[in-house]
Design an enzyme around this catalytic site. Structure first.
Site, PDB file in Angstrom:
ATOM      1  N   TYR A  89      -6.203 -47.407  38.750  1.00 19.02           N
ATOM      2  CA  TYR A  89      -4.827 -47.360  38.777  1.00 19.02           C
ATOM      3  C   TYR A  89      -4.461 -48.144  40.020  1.00 19.02           C
ATOM      4  CZ  TYR A  89      -4.917 -43.946  34.771  1.00 19.02           C
ATOM      5  OH  TYR A  89      -4.983 -43.401  33.472  1.00 19.02           O
TER       6      TYR A  89
ATOM      7  N   ASP B  39      -7.071 -38.273  34.119  1.00 17.47           N
ATOM      8  CA  ASP B  39      -5.599 -38.191  33.458  1.00 17.47           C
ATOM      9  C   ASP B  39      -5.946 -38.030  32.016  1.00 17.47           C
ATOM     10  OD1 ASP B  39      -3.119 -39.168  33.008  1.00 17.47           O
ATOM     11  OD2 ASP B  39      -3.241 -41.140  33.210  1.00 17.47           O
TER      12      ASP B  39
ATOM     13  N   LYS C 118     -19.224 -42.381  33.641  1.00 17.25           N
ATOM     14  CA  LYS C 118     -19.664 -43.180  32.683  1.00 17.25           C
ATOM     15  C   LYS C 118     -20.818 -44.077  33.417  1.00 17.25           C
ATOM     16  CE  LYS C 118     -19.639 -45.064  28.341  1.00 17.25           C
ATOM     17  NZ  LYS C 118     -19.810 -44.293  27.386  1.00 17.25           N
TER      18      LYS C 118
ATOM     19  N   ASP D 293      -4.907 -33.743  30.116  1.00 17.45           N
ATOM     20  CA  ASP D 293      -4.138 -33.704  29.054  1.00 17.45           C
ATOM     21  C   ASP D 293      -4.688 -33.001  27.653  1.00 17.45           C
ATOM     22  OD1 ASP D 293      -2.109 -34.710  30.223  1.00 17.45           O
ATOM     23  OD2 ASP D 293      -1.268 -36.068  28.689  1.00 17.45           O
TER      24      ASP D 293
ATOM     25  N   ASP E  55     -17.394 -39.711  27.619  1.00 22.05           N
ATOM     26  CA  ASP E  55     -17.346 -39.583  25.939  1.00 22.05           C
ATOM     27  C   ASP E  55     -17.910 -38.401  25.463  1.00 22.05           C
ATOM     28  OD1 ASP E  55     -19.727 -40.800  26.934  1.00 22.05           O
ATOM     29  OD2 ASP E  55     -19.981 -41.895  25.356  1.00 22.05           O
TER      30      ASP E  55
END
Ligand code: NAD
Length: 357
Positions: free
Chosen positions: A142, A247, A191, A251, A223
């Site tokens: 980001y 992020d 990852k 959620d 994943d």
């Protein structure tokens, strides 16, 4: 003790829910002999209306001079058509950066009284969900280099994931220290089978973990983590991960615990001054109607007591009161489920929590 708290009520339901949290802090002050001084500052849409800017200088100065910051929420349809850098939400990035807040802590806990609200299978729910997501907040893709250019197949765009050793070290320390206060288990999510930045992440996390021999630190690919959160969420205690993975996963974690009206969060940096806020937004659809659930903001105030002021007993008193109120069957509209009862208003729910404290 005496504590100075900057209040950023913001927009929509912000003022209603922050008033609830202030009442709870005042009650805690009475019971445990502390004084909380509250100073309100403008942020978001209300600040745009009053000053033309979403984050006035006076607000930044006030927050920097305070011991901690309690935020409601910002934004609403009135300001949705403004250009990106003038929108209320821009103030959130500005205040986090001004206060040097690089960690986002989001507990996701399923209260047993609300098991029916959980979208997962009863045999999974039975084992309980009580985890904390530690998300890096100011680095990664980001904030990395980005742009557009002409590529092999014509115009293309790119964003870059970049983490320094220093950024990983400090978030890994927060995760280990958080785990020391809980179940002493950290799962670091990356990852590393594909990304070089993840391989560095993994290396550094384990180096930092050597300083916390009482904490068990393991790795999980992102994943798999997305799958495990719905398959077997009870295995997680503290989860640490990068900005983008955090992020998305935070959620997901919030949704498996029922209403977003229940979940608090803390943004922390190197000083004790953090910013505490519910994970939900300004809920313009119910603003000004006294219908909002104040619990996420009240539990954010409990996190402030724990992380900014080291008042563990006081924080637990709030959490216990919320637990008891839910166990007694009191509900606001968002957590009413199939019940035909009349929901409590925001002020009535606050009153119930005050009674239990
Ligand atoms: P939202 O979280 O405000 O609302 C989503 C839904 O959940 C709505 O139906 C709302 O009524 C309900 N809800 C949220 N909080 C509740 C509570 N405490 N009690 C009962 N019900 C509650 O998300 P949205 O509708 O996507 O966004 C509304 C505005 O909030 C937008 O302007 C958005 O940019 C802003 N926003 C701000 C923040 C923040 O300030 N940190 C975070 C997210 C969204």
């Amino acid at each position: 003790m005496n504590y100075n708290i900057a209040l950023l009520k913001g927009d929509g339901i912000g003022p209603e829910i922050v008033d609830g949290a202030v009442a709870v802090l005042e009650k805690i002050g009475e019971r445990f002999g502390h004084t909380f001084n509250f100073t309100p500052y403008l942020i978001g849409g209300c600040a745009i209306d009053a000053t033309g800017e979403p984050l006035p200088e006076e607000t930044v100065k006030g927050c920097l001079a305070s011991d901690s910051v309690l935020l409601g929420a910002v934004g609403g349809p009135k300001w949705d058509t403004l250009p990106g850098n003038q929108r209320p939400e821009k103030a959130l990035l500005g205040i986090r950066s001004a206060l040097g807040l690089y960690t986002n802590l989001r507990p996701a806990k399923l209260y047993s009284a609300l098991n029916a609200e959980c979208p997962l299978r009863p045999d999974i729910v039975e084992k309980g969900i009580d985890l904390v997501m530690v998300r890096e907040l100011t680095g990664g893709i980001y904030f990395g280099e980005r742009g557009r250019r002409d590529g092999k197949y014509g115009p293309e765009a790119y964003d870059t994931e970049c983490y320094s050793v220093m950024e990983i070290e400090r978030i890994a320390r927060v995760a280990c220290e958080t785990a020391q206060k809980r179940g002493k288990k950290v799962i670091s999510i990356d990852k590393a089978n594909v990304l070089e930045s993840s391989r560095l992440w993994r290396e550094v996390v384990h180096k930092v973990a050597e300083n916390y021999p009482d904490v068990e630190v393991t790795d999980m690919l992102v994943d798999n983590a997305a799958m495990q959160l719905v398959k077997n969420p009870s295995q997680f205690d503290v989860v640490v991960t990068s900005n983008m993975f955090g992020d998305i996963l935070s959620d997901e974690a919030s949704q498996i615990t029922g209403s977003i009206g229940l979940l608090p969060s803390a943004s922390l940096g190197d000083t004790k001054c953090g910013m505490y806020e519910p994970i939900h937004g300004s809920a313009p659809d119910i603003a000004g109607q006294n219908k909002a659930n104040p619990i996420a903001t009240i539990l954010s105030a409990a996190m402030m007591l724990r992380y900014s002021f080291d008042l563990e007993e006081e924080a637990k008193a709030i959490e216990k009161a919320v637990d008891e109120v839910l166990k007694s069957g009191y509900r606001t509209g968002d957590i009413l489920g199939a019940s035909k009862e009349t929901p409590l208003t925001c002020t009535e729910m606050t009153e119930k929590i005050l009674e239990k404290i």
